[in-house]
Design a protein around this motif. Structure first.
Motif, mmCIF file in Angstrom:
data_model
loop_
_atom_site.group_PDB
_atom_site.id
_atom_site.type_symbol
_atom_site.label_atom_id
_atom_site.label_comp_id
_atom_site.label_asym_id
_atom_site.label_seq_id
_atom_site.Cartn_x
_atom_site.Cartn_y
_atom_site.Cartn_z
ATOM 1 N N TRP A 372 0.851 -1.190 0.000
ATOM 2 C CA TRP A 372 0.000 0.000 0.000
ATOM 3 C C TRP A 372 0.888 1.242 0.000
ATOM 4 N N PRO A 374 0.757 5.010 0.839
ATOM 5 C CA PRO A 374 -0.084 6.030 1.499
ATOM 6 C C PRO A 374 -0.125 7.354 0.745
ATOM 7 N N LYS A 377 -2.294 6.833 -2.115
ATOM 8 C CA LYS A 377 -3.565 6.232 -1.717
ATOM 9 C C LYS A 377 -3.992 5.145 -2.693
ATOM 10 N N TYR A 379 -2.650 0.883 -4.173
ATOM 11 C CA TYR A 379 -1.720 -0.230 -4.100
ATOM 12 C C TYR A 379 -0.688 -0.118 -5.216
ATOM 13 N N ARG A 424 -2.905 -0.975 6.372
ATOM 14 C CA ARG A 424 -4.075 -0.837 5.499
ATOM 15 C C ARG A 424 -5.011 -2.016 5.698
ATOM 16 N N ASP A 426 -8.823 -2.902 4.335
ATOM 17 C CA ASP A 426 -9.962 -2.493 3.515
ATOM 18 C C ASP A 426 -10.787 -3.725 3.157
#
Length: 591
Positions: A372, A374, A377, A379, A424, A426
């Protein structure tokens, strides 16, 4: 069984000429029967994405390794013209050219070519030393392909090419092998010593040369240290059809391969299916998946009442230089495939934000196992060298879906390591963790959404962690280093310390909320919720360390609780906006 299915597929297609394959040709040698000098011109594919790509064309071709073995009417420059570049020995090029001239001479003398004007024109060209009159253009190499053309007509289209070339290949490939029972068709016929065709390297990930599915050219590769296909008996027709069928499936639209993954998947059916369920893994249609998931509850039978005789086939391959490695082979009835695909979508189901309820794509799930980023934002891209994705993951998840089996244990370890490193969590990562748990412990082990009746200590710890994170954010707003930043990685392995620290730190946060009269009610509600969850946790034994399965439950509890809070916040915001626009009873402008 795989060989038989490829042969059957090739015979159903019926579009390829015997002992022909697609080859990239960079040059065209124009021969004139009207006395004009021969002309070698470059041919390029205008639709190619890379400059300098030649034209792909189906031409006579046979497998050759280190030996000299000319192909008919189209071959390398070193065969057709005898030219040697700086990487080719002149003696080698001369031998190749001599063999090609001999092949053309025998072709023209064959009874099948006596009245073939194209064959006779090509033979006359070489009898008159035509190659000596060909001017050398710039940029040629000895191994680039050349197509012979007579008065604008490709010599490969000559009517005598197929019958003569079939006889020539049979002569070469029989290799003195005895007549025997063919492994594929079950008839007694002359058996080949080597497979007559190869698969283009562009169709096989990892192959650096055109590759063969069956190749025993050295004793070390053969059963009982033998060479040839003695222990894989195939007749000439089936050996050629096997390669033709493999090329057909690997070049069809029913394929899937991801950048920096080690294999390619191809699938086909023995007959036309009502729905291509394998394609639903790659590009799921919401309405089709919805019908699939609801069909058992509505009493609808699968695939024509389970009596559909159509069979599904899936082949996963990768390459090693000039050999094809079969990574996986699946064959099953269509009803079984439908049941397994339904189970896949049930097991990766996970609660998500409103408006994001499309079925999860396999590509997105594989993407989410990477690093990930950051700042972006997002992958890391599938083809990134630093994405840190397992290169076998695509084929492993396909096997999990098709066979309705648990994913490999390393998937859970890898996901937990990635979550620990980048923090991360999600829907995609949660869906994969839930898949690994329900396939091991049963579908009721973890629900798709928040389960307030679940008293598993790991699940409760995950929920408490989300609650502590919410209390801090509500009281302090965004901070440089949050409670989650400091304790999430530790909570995965040693939950007791993280939860104890969090509950202690939550007291001043709750007091700060209490002092704000506008948030006093929220403070009371959060305090009661924290007390209720910690009471549930005290009633069960909390291990000193979590196993990987318990760590997965922790992540899912964390994600489920966070999804619940996100939904509550969205509902409160919508209510506030609705009241601001037209009072509590106002109707929305759109349905």
């Amino acid at each position: 069984m795989l060989v038989k299915r490829l042969v059957d597929h090739a015979q159903r297609q019926g579009t390829s000429k015997p002992f022909h394959r697609e080859r990239e040709l960079h040059w065209q040698l124009e021969i004139s029967t009207a006395g004009r000098p021969p002309l070698l011109t470059r041919v390029t594919d205008p639709a190619a994405t890379r400059p300098g790509r030649g034209v792909s064309r189906q031409v006579p071709a046979v497998v050759r390794t280190v030996g000299i073995s000319p192909n008919l009417a189209a071959d390398d420059i070193q065969y057709v013209l005898g030219w040697a570049d700086e990487k080719t020995k002149p003696e080698r090029a001369a031998s190749c050219h001599a063999a090609f001239v001999d092949l053309v001479t025998r072709w023209a003398a064959d009874p099948a070519a006596q009245d073939d004007t194209l064959a006779q024109a090509v033979a006359a060209f070489y009898q008159q030393n035509g190659p000596h009159g060909v001017a050398e253009p710039e940029g040629w190499t000895s191994k680039q392909g050349v197509l012979l053309v007579v008065d604008g007509v490709p010599a490969t289209e000559a009517p005598s090419v197929v019958p003569y070339w079939s006889t020539e290949v049979a002569r070469r490939k029989a290799g003195g092998a005895a007549t025997g029972l063919c492994l594929s068709c079950g008839t007694v016929a002359p058996l080949v010593d080597t497979v007559p065709g190869k698969v283009p390297k562009k169709l096989v990930p990892g192959a650096s040369n055109d590759a063969a599915l069956v190749s025993v050219n050295e004793r070390v590769f053969g059963y009982q240290l033998t060479t040839g296909l003695t222990h894989t008996p195939l007749c000439m027709v089936c050996a050629d059809s096997m390669t033709t069928g493999l090329v057909a499936v690997l070049s069809s639209d029913h394929t899937s391969s991801y950048a920096r993954q080690d294999s390619k998947l191809a699938w086909w059916y023995s007959g036309p299916p009502e729905t291509d369920w394998m394609a639903q893994l790659e590009q799921p249609d919401p309405s089709a998946v919805s019908r699939l998931l609801t069909s058992p509850h509505e009493g609808k039978a699968v695939a024509n009442g389970g009596k559909d005789l159509t069979r599904f086939h899936a082949l996963t391959v990768s390459g090693n230089i000039a050999r094809i490695m079969v990574r996986d082979w699946v064959e099953m009835p269509l009803p079984e495939l439908e049941r397994n695909i339904r189970s896949w979508f049930e097991d990766i189901e996970i609660v998500r934000a409103r408006g994001h309820d499309r079925p999860l794509r396999l590509w997105t799930l594989v993407l989410a196992t990477g690093r990930w980023q950051p700042k972006l934002k997002a992958y890391a891209e599938m083809g990134s060298k630093s994405s840190r994705r397992p290169e076998r993951l695509h084929r492993q998840l396909v096997a999990t879906a098709l066979r309705n089996t648990p994913p490999p244990p390393e998937l859970r370890h890898h996901l937990l390591a990635r979550i620990t490193n980048d923090g991360r969590v999600d829907a995609y990562r949660a869906a994969l963790l839930r898949l690994s748990l329900v396939r091991q412990y049963g579908k009721d082990h973890v629900m798709p959404g928040l389960d307030e009746t679940n008293t598993d200590p790991a699940y409760l710890c995950g929920r408490i962690f989300t609650l502590l994170q919410r209390i801090q954010r509500t009281a302090l707003g965004d901070v440089n280093t949050s409670f989650a930043d400091r304790h999430f990685a530790g909570a995965l392995s040693k939950p007791d310390q993280a939860v104890t620290t969090g509950v202690r730190e939550a007291q001043p946060w709750l007091k700060k909320l209490w002092r704000d009269k506008t948030k006093r009610g929220l403070s009371v509600r959060l305090d009661r919720e924290l007390a209720r969850m910690t009471t549930l946790l005290e009633a069960v034994a909390l291990p000193a360390r979590f196993t990987t399965a318990q760590q997965s439950c922790f992540v899912l509890g964390y994600y489920h609780q966070k999804a619940r809070y996100d939904e509550e916040m969205l509902a409160a915001l919508e209510k506030k906006n609705k009241e601001a626009e037209g009072g509590p009873d106002a109707e929305p402008d759109t349905p």
